[in-house]
Design an enzyme around this catalytic site. Structure first.
Site, PDB file in Angstrom:
ATOM      1  N   HIS A 137       0.851  -1.219  -0.042  1.00 48.28           N
ATOM      2  CA  HIS A 137      -0.216  -0.118   0.043  1.00 48.28           C
ATOM      3  C   HIS A 137       1.041   1.224  -0.007  1.00 48.28           C
ATOM      4  CE1 HIS A 137      -3.419  -2.765   0.636  1.00 48.28           C
ATOM      5  NE2 HIS A 137      -2.723  -3.285   1.313  1.00 48.28           N
TER       6      HIS A 137
ATOM      7  N   GLU B 113      -2.364   0.419   7.681  1.00 49.13           N
ATOM      8  CA  GLU B 113      -1.345  -0.566   7.023  1.00 49.13           C
ATOM      9  C   GLU B 113      -0.045   0.074   6.436  1.00 49.13           C
ATOM     10  OE1 GLU B 113      -1.477  -4.440   4.456  1.00 49.13           O
ATOM     11  OE2 GLU B 113      -3.032  -3.352   4.538  1.00 49.13           O
TER      12      GLU B 113
ATOM     13  N   HIS C  14       2.775  -7.135   4.525  1.00 52.88           N
ATOM     14  CA  HIS C  14       1.518  -6.361   4.746  1.00 52.88           C
ATOM     15  C   HIS C  14       1.026  -6.688   6.372  1.00 52.88           C
ATOM     16  CE1 HIS C  14       0.104  -5.638   0.545  1.00 52.88           C
ATOM     17  NE2 HIS C  14       1.143  -6.622   0.154  1.00 52.88           N
TER      18      HIS C  14
ATOM     19  N   GLU D 191       1.366 -11.491   6.201  1.00 51.34           N
ATOM     20  CA  GLU D 191       0.376 -10.777   6.764  1.00 51.34           C
ATOM     21  C   GLU D 191       0.696 -10.873   8.377  1.00 51.34           C
ATOM     22  OE1 GLU D 191      -1.999  -8.999   5.606  1.00 51.34           O
ATOM     23  OE2 GLU D 191      -2.583  -9.671   3.743  1.00 51.34           O
TER      24      GLU D 191
END
Length: 253
Positions: A10, A24, A79, A141
């Protein structure tokens, strides 16, 4: 030389997951920068490139094209999750075999060895960054921003450092990275040809709260009160010892 492409997920107009005051995009960039610094400072023959080094918008195509054009050996996309779950999980593209699966398992295990996250398992997904990269690729993640217990951990800079350390340890195992020789800053308060003189000084230092070790080097008995990877820590001990009346030298070895 191992070429590792680190992709903090992102960024810019794309915040990624949000929750509990966290975004995030900020967390992934912090982890990526910490990981970059560990790899550059501690390992030899590692070349790194990041998809972004600031809060900027980078498309998925730009990320994978950059890695492919650079001929990276490995693509690591970092992430943070959302959706009400908790813990850590990792992803590779469906149907791939070794070495991608081996790298994933090694990195996955090393991350969990460093962080207090539940293990959500090794998974597969048709993510762009896994599908469009021509090299082995992994997406991690690292906790859930919308889960209070995970978010509280992710708010800690030391916890983010542990996440980065886990990724670094995993890459070390996966690619058999070579650690750089460690330079230590040693704090010495005396050197004598007679051991009895060194012992006398060591006892005096111990009486003032210093930890001591006497080493025989270059035909001299050297009284050392500390050895540090950080020059700043060595200098702090040097100041303390001088204030106690000792003659001090700090040297690298």
């Amino acid at each position: 030389m191992v070429k590792i492409f680190i992709d903090p997920g992102h960024g810019g107009t794309d915040s990624g997951a949000v929750g509990n005051g966290l975004q995030e995009k900020d967390l992934t960039l912090q982890i990526a920068i910490l990981l970059r610094n560990i790899l550059l400072n501690e390992f030899e023959d590692v070349e790194l490139q990041l998809s972004r080094t600031s809060d900027q918008t980078v498309s998925l195509n730009q990320r994978t094209n950059a890695a492919n054009n650079w001929n990276a050996d490995y693509y690591l996309s970092i992430h943070v999750n959302a959706g009400g779950g908790t813990g850590f999980e990792s992803y590779i593209y469906p149907g791939v075999g070794a070495p991608t699966t081996t790298y994933r398992d090694q990195i996955h295990d090393e991350i969990l060895a460093q962080v207090d996250f539940s293990n959500r398992g090794q998974k597969t997904a048709n993510f762009h960054v896994l599908r469009e990269t021509v090299m082995s690729a992994l997406l991690t993640e690292n906790g859930f921003v919308d889960r209070t217990e995970d978010a509280e951990k992710l708010k800690s800079s030391s916890f983010l450092s542990q996440i980065a350390r886990g990724h670094a340890n995993g890459l070390e195992v996966a690619f058999n990275l070579t650690r750089k020789p460690t330079t230590l800053y040693k704090v010495q308060i005396g050197a004598f040809s007679e051991k009895s003189n060194a012992d006398q000084l060591a006892n005096e230092a111990k009486s003032k709260g210093f930890e001591t070790i006497t080493l025989l080097r270059d035909s001299l008995y050297k009284v050392q009160i500390g050895a540090f990877a950080s020059k700043e820590n060595a200098e702090q001990l040097e100041t303390r010892a001088r204030n106690e009346g000792f003659e001090v030298i700090v040297y690298q070895e």
